[in-house]
Design a protein around this motif. Structure first.
Motif, PDB file in Angstrom:
ATOM      1  N   LYS A   5       0.851  -1.169   0.000  1.00 31.72           N
ATOM      2  CA  LYS A   5       0.000   0.000   0.000  1.00 31.72           C
ATOM      3  C   LYS A   5       0.897   1.232   0.000  1.00 31.72           C
ATOM      4  N   THR A   6       0.445   2.259  -0.677  1.00 34.21           N
ATOM      5  CA  THR A   6       1.286   3.439  -0.839  1.00 34.21           C
ATOM      6  C   THR A   6       0.586   4.694  -0.349  1.00 34.21           C
ATOM      7  N   SER A   7      -0.384   4.535   0.563  1.00 35.64           N
ATOM      8  CA  SER A   7      -1.175   5.681   0.997  1.00 35.64           C
ATOM      9  C   SER A   7      -0.304   6.762   1.616  1.00 35.64           C
ATOM     10  N   SER A   8       0.804   6.380   2.269  1.00 36.50           N
ATOM     11  CA  SER A   8       1.666   7.387   2.893  1.00 36.50           C
ATOM     12  C   SER A   8       2.336   8.270   1.860  1.00 36.50           C
ATOM     13  N   LEU A   9       2.351   7.807   0.605  1.00 36.11           N
ATOM     14  CA  LEU A   9       2.977   8.580  -0.463  1.00 36.11           C
ATOM     15  C   LEU A   9       1.938   9.232  -1.374  1.00 36.11           C
ATOM     16  N   LYS A  10       0.715   9.289  -0.932  1.00 34.88           N
ATOM     17  CA  LYS A  10      -0.313   9.987  -1.701  1.00 34.88           C
ATOM     18  C   LYS A  10       0.139  11.431  -1.910  1.00 34.88           C
ATOM     19  N   THR A  11       0.075  11.882  -3.147  1.00 36.92           N
ATOM     20  CA  THR A  11       0.594  13.197  -3.485  1.00 36.92           C
ATOM     21  C   THR A  11      -0.514  14.233  -3.469  1.00 36.92           C
ATOM     22  N   VAL A 269      10.264  12.433   2.736  1.00 35.26           N
ATOM     23  CA  VAL A 269      11.258  13.065   1.848  1.00 35.26           C
ATOM     24  C   VAL A 269      12.187  11.992   1.304  1.00 35.26           C
ATOM     25  N   GLN A 270      12.682  11.146   2.184  1.00 40.39           N
ATOM     26  CA  GLN A 270      13.635  10.123   1.772  1.00 40.39           C
ATOM     27  C   GLN A 270      12.995   9.144   0.792  1.00 40.39           C
ATOM     28  N   LYS A 271      11.757   8.684   1.080  1.00 41.05           N
ATOM     29  CA  LYS A 271      11.103   7.720   0.193  1.00 41.05           C
ATOM     30  C   LYS A 271      10.839   8.329  -1.181  1.00 41.05           C
ATOM     31  N   ARG A 272      10.422   9.593  -1.189  1.00 38.65           N
ATOM     32  CA  ARG A 272      10.168  10.237  -2.484  1.00 38.65           C
ATOM     33  C   ARG A 272      11.472  10.432  -3.247  1.00 38.65           C
ATOM     34  N   PHE A 273      12.523  10.824  -2.552  1.00 40.06           N
ATOM     35  CA  PHE A 273      13.805  11.020  -3.231  1.00 40.06           C
ATOM     36  C   PHE A 273      14.298   9.701  -3.816  1.00 40.06           C
ATOM     37  N   VAL A 274      14.258   8.640  -3.028  1.00 41.38           N
ATOM     38  CA  VAL A 274      14.742   7.344  -3.507  1.00 41.38           C
ATOM     39  C   VAL A 274      13.963   6.926  -4.753  1.00 41.38           C
ATOM     40  N   ALA A 275      12.634   7.078  -4.730  1.00 37.31           N
ATOM     41  CA  ALA A 275      11.817   6.683  -5.878  1.00 37.31           C
ATOM     42  C   ALA A 275      12.229   7.451  -7.124  1.00 37.31           C
ATOM     43  N   ARG A 276      12.424   8.756  -6.989  1.00 36.76           N
ATOM     44  CA  ARG A 276      12.722   9.588  -8.151  1.00 36.76           C
ATOM     45  C   ARG A 276      14.172   9.431  -8.606  1.00 36.76           C
ATOM     46  N   TYR A 277      15.060   9.270  -7.666  1.00 34.23           N
ATOM     47  CA  TYR A 277      16.466   9.030  -7.998  1.00 34.23           C
ATOM     48  C   TYR A 277      16.615   7.678  -8.700  1.00 34.23           C
ATOM     49  N   ARG A 409       5.241   9.521 -17.118  1.00 36.59           N
ATOM     50  CA  ARG A 409       4.274  10.547 -17.491  1.00 36.59           C
ATOM     51  C   ARG A 409       3.604  11.204 -16.289  1.00 36.59           C
ATOM     52  N   LYS A 410       3.971  10.799 -15.061  1.00 35.42           N
ATOM     53  CA  LYS A 410       3.194  11.220 -13.898  1.00 35.42           C
ATOM     54  C   LYS A 410       4.101  11.603 -12.723  1.00 35.42           C
ATOM     55  N   SER A 411       4.475  12.865 -12.638  1.00 32.03           N
ATOM     56  CA  SER A 411       5.291  13.289 -11.498  1.00 32.03           C
ATOM     57  C   SER A 411       4.551  13.135 -10.174  1.00 32.03           C
ATOM     58  N   PHE A 412       3.233  13.250 -10.202  1.00 30.65           N
ATOM     59  CA  PHE A 412       2.466  13.132  -8.973  1.00 30.65           C
ATOM     60  C   PHE A 412       2.272  11.684  -8.545  1.00 30.65           C
ATOM     61  N   GLU A 413       2.539  10.735  -9.427  1.00 33.46           N
ATOM     62  CA  GLU A 413       2.301   9.329  -9.104  1.00 33.46           C
ATOM     63  C   GLU A 413       3.578   8.498  -9.101  1.00 33.46           C
ATOM     64  N   VAL A 414       4.714   9.079  -9.463  1.00 37.07           N
ATOM     65  CA  VAL A 414       5.920   8.291  -9.649  1.00 37.07           C
ATOM     66  C   VAL A 414       6.336   7.565  -8.368  1.00 37.07           C
ATOM     67  N   ASP A 415       6.125   8.184  -7.206  1.00 39.59           N
ATOM     68  CA  ASP A 415       6.562   7.554  -5.955  1.00 39.59           C
ATOM     69  C   ASP A 415       5.769   6.287  -5.667  1.00 39.59           C
ATOM     70  N   GLY A 416       4.433   6.396  -5.743  1.00 42.48           N
ATOM     71  CA  GLY A 416       3.602   5.232  -5.485  1.00 42.48           C
ATOM     72  C   GLY A 416       3.856   4.111  -6.470  1.00 42.48           C
ATOM     73  N   VAL A 417       4.001   4.459  -7.756  1.00 41.38           N
ATOM     74  CA  VAL A 417       4.251   3.446  -8.778  1.00 41.38           C
ATOM     75  C   VAL A 417       5.615   2.794  -8.562  1.00 41.38           C
TER      76      VAL A 417
END
Length: 460
Positions: A5-11, A269-277, A409-417
């Motif tokens: 589940k990725t609710s904590s990363l809901k953008t 912050v860390q989880k989002r950075f890791v996903a995008r990096y 295609r989705k900056s708002f969804e990249v972390d959850g995906v």
């Protein structure tokens, strides 16, 4: 790996940017609504036929506002609508660019496919519009109901999300899928281009090429609801798919750096950075056909943008081609993301990857069977060449490329995906270089300062 589940990363959007955009749009709408009579004359003067139009209704979409006008049978032309992108919900700086690109795409598709499109009578930029209201397209008014309205399940408990009615008649759905599959197959077989970007026709010729940057849905979202600086977007086309994906990866990271309320605490912050990096590190794995082909791709060719005759189940029009560009062919080779009407992020935010896959796969197989029927009939008319589109789509799903492309295609969804579908469990923050650790530390400090300032501004 088990579903996550990725609710904590809901953008969340930047509420200040959203409020400012709503205010701008509301003021514009009030101005437009006061000009209905003048708009009727403007439309009559810019369409085929004679006569004066009579105002019928208006329609508010996500990005556009449309007025419908009727004309008598004796004036030699059909009813018409005038559509303009809304400021506030469509970045004002991009409105002329968006309309220019969309009209060019519609002309190209009308010439090269049988996809049902409204006929465009006239269009113009802000400077050519009535009282500088903004760029516009005047086109035929087409009868039909929204396909998404026909396909959706009845809402429960005031639910706003649009989800597929899983009890919808399969024979009827086969007929609908067949028509959409035919359009997608035609798109996949269009002339390929040498660059990624917006297509346009050379003046005085019928030669189509790419000479402008790709203007995407994601760019508009970042500008309007995230406070993303426009000067950080690309300014020219791309000639390598990998260069485009690196630009997208940079957009994802810049989004994290610039949207002030994107992380509530250091852990997020860390989880989002890791996903995008890590998304950027996946480019060599998932980017194929680096030098092309590049094919016109419409990310929004979906039921909520299609009209259908509910009695015959014939699709009467595909309405919107905004943000259509030539893109890496692998986007075209994905199975449609919209088969459940709402995107995968709805399940990732509220449920799990497993639940999405359980609902999605039967619909995907049903659509691919329709695509195979279309392909078989097309092959009877001419000698087929290359791998079947349905085979490519199955390969994209099996390899996970579907998820990489969706995240691109989705900056708002990249972390959850990323965490639900692309993370393989092997990467660890501890394995990052000292420089990356320092970047995470500095970013975390900056994000907490940004969040504090944002909350203070919201309170004020």
């Amino acid at each position: 790996m088990p579903p996550q589940k990725t609710s904590s990363l809901k953008t969340y959007f930047d509420n200040i940017a959203v409020t400012n955009g709503d205010d701008e749009c509301r003021a514009w709408l009030e101005r437009v609504l006061d000009l209905k009579t003048e708009l009727a004359t403007f439309v009559a003067d810019h369409r085929e036929g004679n006569g004066t139009g009579n105002y019928v209704s208006f329609l508010k979409g996500s990005f556009n506002f449309s007025f419908s006008f009727s004309f008598s049978f004796t004036d030699g032309g059909p009813d018409a609508i005038i559509r303009s992108p809304k400021p506030g919900h469509m970045a004002t700086a991009l409105r002329d660019e968006k309309v220019t690109n969309e009209v060019q795409v519609m002309e190209y598709l009308a010439q090269n496919t049988t996809i049902p499109l409204p006929r465009v009578h006239s269009w113009g930029l802000t400077a050519e519009s009535l009282k500088q209201l903004g760029p516009f397209i005047i086109m035929d008014s087409v009868d039909g109901m929204l396909l998404s309205t026909l396909l959706k399940r009845q809402s429960e408990n005031g639910e706003e999300v649009i989800l597929l009615n899983q009890d919808f008649d399969n024979t009827a759905l086969d007929k609908i899928y067949y028509q959409i599959a035919d359009g997608m197959l035609q798109l996949s077989q269009l002339t390929t281009f040498t660059h990624i970007g917006a297509i346009s026709k050379r003046h005085g010729s019928n030669i189509w090429s790419v000479i402008r940057r790709p203007l995407t849905y994601n760019m508009n979202e970042l500008m309007t609801v995230a406070g993303y600086p426009a000067n950080k977007f690309p300014t020219a086309p791309f000639d390598r798919a990998s260069d485009y994906f690196r630009s997208v990866a940079n957009e994802h990271l810049n989004h994290l750096r610039t949207q002030r309320n994107l992380a509530d605490d250091a852990g997020i912050v860390q989880k989002r950075f890791v996903a995008r990096y890590q998304f950027a590190q996946l480019i060599p794995k998932y980017c194929v056909d680096d030098a092309g082909p590049f094919i016109p791709f419409c990310n929004d060719m979906r039921p909520s943008n299609m009209l259908i005759d509910p009695d015959t189940l014939r699709i009467t029009a595909v309405l919107y081609f905004e943000f259509t560009n030539t893109m890496p062919a692998q986007f075209t080779y994905d199975p449609p993301w919209w088969l459940l009407l709402s995107g995968p992020e709805w399940w990732l935010d509220r449920c799990s990857m497993e639940e999405f896959v359980t609902d999605y796969k039967p619909r995907m197989e049903q659509f691919l069977r329709a695509l195979e029927r279309v392909g078989k009939e097309a092959s009877l008319k001419k000698q087929p060449s290359g791998t079947l589109l349905s085979t490519r789509m199955r390969g994209s799903w099996r390899s996970g490329r579907f998820w990489f492309n969706y995240a691109a295609r989705k900056s708002f969804e990249v972390d959850g995906v990323y965490w639900a579908a692309l993370h393989d469990g092997s990467s660890s923050v501890q394995l990052f270089s000292e420089a990356v650790h320092a970047e995470i530390e500095d970013l975390t400090k900056m994000k907490m300062e940004q969040l504090k300032a944002y909350k203070e501004e919201c309170t004020a």
